[in-house]
Scaffold this motif. Sequence first.
Motif, short mmCIF file in Angstrom:
data_model
loop_
_atom_site.label_atom_id
_atom_site.label_comp_id
_atom_site.label_asym_id
_atom_site.label_seq_id
_atom_site.Cartn_x
_atom_site.Cartn_y
_atom_site.Cartn_z
N ASP A 100 0.15 -4.32 4.24
CA ASP A 100 -0.96 -4.65 5.13
C ASP A 100 -1.14 -6.15 5.18
N HIS B 296 3.75 0.82 2.93
CA HIS B 296 3.74 -0.23 3.96
C HIS B 296 3.06 -1.47 3.37
N HIS C 66 0.84 -1.20 0.00
CA HIS C 66 0.00 0.00 0.00
C HIS C 66 0.88 1.25 0.00
#
Length: 229
Positions: A69, A67, A61
């Motif tokens: 998820d 990052h 993401h």
Amino acid sequence: MTTRTTKKKPAPKKKAAGRKAAGPERQLAEYRRKRDFTRTAEPAGGGVRAARKLAFVIQKHAASHLHFDLRLELDGVMKSWAVPKGPSLDPAVKRLAMQVEDHPIEYNSFEGTIPKGEYGGGTVMLWDRGTYTFAGDDPRPEDALRRGYEKGDFKILLRGKRLRGSWVLVRTRRGDERRPQWLLIKHRDEFAQAESDIVAEELTSVATRRTMEQIATGKSRVWHSKGSG
Ligand code: MN
């Protein structure tokens, strides 16, 4: 361990009647509150029953910060963690995993863009997906998973395309209840690899083979309001 209580929970019956309807509905309240489903193509949730095999997915993401998820199905929702550096196959590496709100199971097939200015705005890639179970021997693996999750010692066996084998999520801080912190650690097994950097090696979608750039610039899954075509 400090917070364990010997008091027994009084309601073992809730599973039969209330779980499917009330459980995920209540658990998804924060997820829904943060999103405007007339503006984002992300699912509102509630339309899919839990599968018998528990789902596991990782979405890369690119929001304000890149990052990964990590989402693991439990009790009809996807328990979710934001892992800033992504997973590592090296058992010596501990990756910070910040728990975020439960997501609906339908989120597991989401790849596309969340509009700028909306919650989590940016590009989402399906980076890995598969199923998972309890990493260990237990006659009731789903109960063992639930106990592990609640204890903050969540031992999982992943069967993804890219991540396999035994892992653990260890809760290190309860935080303000909303953002508990965990560490994601690979256990030593045949899938562990000390020298690899899987996040750098695997740069395409496990679902569509697209790169982040292709997802961002390609066919948009952004859902514009009715009538805009
Ligand atoms: Mn995210």
